[in-house]
Design a protein around this motif. Structure first.
Motif, short mmCIF file in Angstrom:
data_model
loop_
_atom_site.label_atom_id
_atom_site.label_comp_id
_atom_site.label_asym_id
_atom_site.label_seq_id
_atom_site.Cartn_x
_atom_site.Cartn_y
_atom_site.Cartn_z
N LEU A 159 18.49 13.92 16.49
CA LEU A 159 17.66 14.15 15.46
C LEU A 159 17.54 15.93 15.26
CD1 LEU A 159 15.71 13.42 13.37
CD2 LEU A 159 14.06 13.16 15.18
N SER A 160 17.37 16.59 16.45
CA SER A 160 17.14 18.01 16.49
C SER A 160 18.42 18.70 16.31
CB SER A 160 16.44 18.47 17.57
OG SER A 160 16.39 19.92 17.77
N PRO A 161 19.55 18.29 16.89
CA PRO A 161 20.80 18.83 16.36
C PRO A 161 21.24 18.82 14.98
CG PRO A 161 21.06 17.69 18.51
CD PRO A 161 19.78 17.59 17.96
N THR A 162 20.98 17.43 14.41
CA THR A 162 21.34 17.36 12.97
C THR A 162 20.37 18.02 12.04
OG1 THR A 162 22.25 15.06 13.47
CG2 THR A 162 21.65 15.49 11.19
N ALA A 163 19.15 18.18 12.28
CA ALA A 163 18.13 18.78 11.56
C ALA A 163 18.51 20.46 11.62
CB ALA A 163 16.80 18.63 12.11
N ASN A 164 18.94 20.84 12.54
CA ASN A 164 19.36 22.34 12.78
C ASN A 164 20.54 22.55 11.68
OD1 ASN A 164 18.27 24.22 15.20
ND2 ASN A 164 17.80 22.49 15.24
#
Length: 260
Positions: free
Chosen positions: A175-180
């Motif tokens: 989630l966090s990597p893809t959001a970045n």
């Protein structure tokens, strides 16, 4: 420019981007006017450039670790960039109070999203390919995220992360990597829009963008992110959610006091 202030802001920005998947604009837009004397419009423009630097660095590192779900990014990112440019142009011609009220609304949404995310299961089934519904809502979510980012100076992850959760397009650890990776598109487009709309002011400012502050916070954030990134999945998500919730409540109160 206070070195201590820059370091503290960099720490908060790196924490929110690495662990939560938010660019850090929710912190910078309310705080930059108080600590550096920027106008609200300057804070929005400077925040966007800062976030672009931060999420670009994170995206490169996350890509090396193979934790970014790129198919989702390619559906959300480009449309968010287009809408961010539109929103950035509009934001430059509206009263600062309108932007601050919009930011309060966004912070409340982030608080709700944080509470919702704290109850996420550690894993759930994600299809290898996006279906038609997921593609459609990913594009719509990207458009809304771009408008939010360009207008209020926050990373589009505030909208994109909940959308990815609801559509179940990525695993929680992605989630966090893809959001970045998604935020790179909107923050770059909006930053360029603000830069092109202005002209040379002084050595450290072009138009509404204070590039010295953006670069300083980025260097600080990159330093802390180097140590935080390996621990992305080690800190219990509910602990991260609690810390962010407390911070959000503080920022909402701070903005409302300024508006009254």
């Amino acid at each position: 420019m206070s070195l201590i202030t820059i370091l503290i802001m960099g720490l908060f920005v790196s924490f929110t981007s690495v662990f939560i998947g938010l660019g850090g604009g929710i912190l910078l837009v309310p705080l930059l006017p108080d600590y550096f004397g920027l106008s609200t419009h300057e804070a929005v423009a400077t925040s966007l450039l800062t976030i672009f630097f931060v999420v670009s660095n994170n995206t490169y590192k996350f890509h090396q670790s193979k934790v970014i779900h790129w198919p989702v990014v390619f559906y959300m990112g480009p449309v968010s960039a287009i809408m961010a440019v539109v929103a950035a142009q509009v934001a430059q011609h509206v009263d600062a109070r309108v932007i601050l009220y919009a930011l309060v609304g966004i912070l409340i949404l982030v608080a709700i999203k944080t509470l919702f995310s704290s109850f996420l299961p550690q894993a759930y089934k994600v299809a290898p390919d996006l279906d038609k519904k997921q593609k459609t809502f990913s594009i719509v979510g990207g458009a809304i995220a771009g408008l939010t980012s360009g207008f209020a100076g926050v990373g589009s992850g505030v909208i994109l992360s909940p959308v990815m959760i609801l559509l179940k397009t990525v695993q929680p650890k992605q989630l966090s990597p893809t959001a970045n990776a998604n935020m790179v598109f909107a923050t770059l487009a909006a930053s360029i829009s603000y830069l092109l709309s202005g002209s040379y002011v002084k050595w450290n400012q072009w138009g509404l963008v204070r590039w010295d502050i953006a670069l300083g916070v980025f260097i600080s954030a990159a330093f802390f992110a180097y140590f935080l990134r390996p621990h992305q999945n080690k800190l219990p998500f509910r602990v991260k959610s609690l810390l962010l919730s407390v911070l959000l409540i503080y920022l909402i109160i701070k903005i409302l006091i300024r508006l009254n």
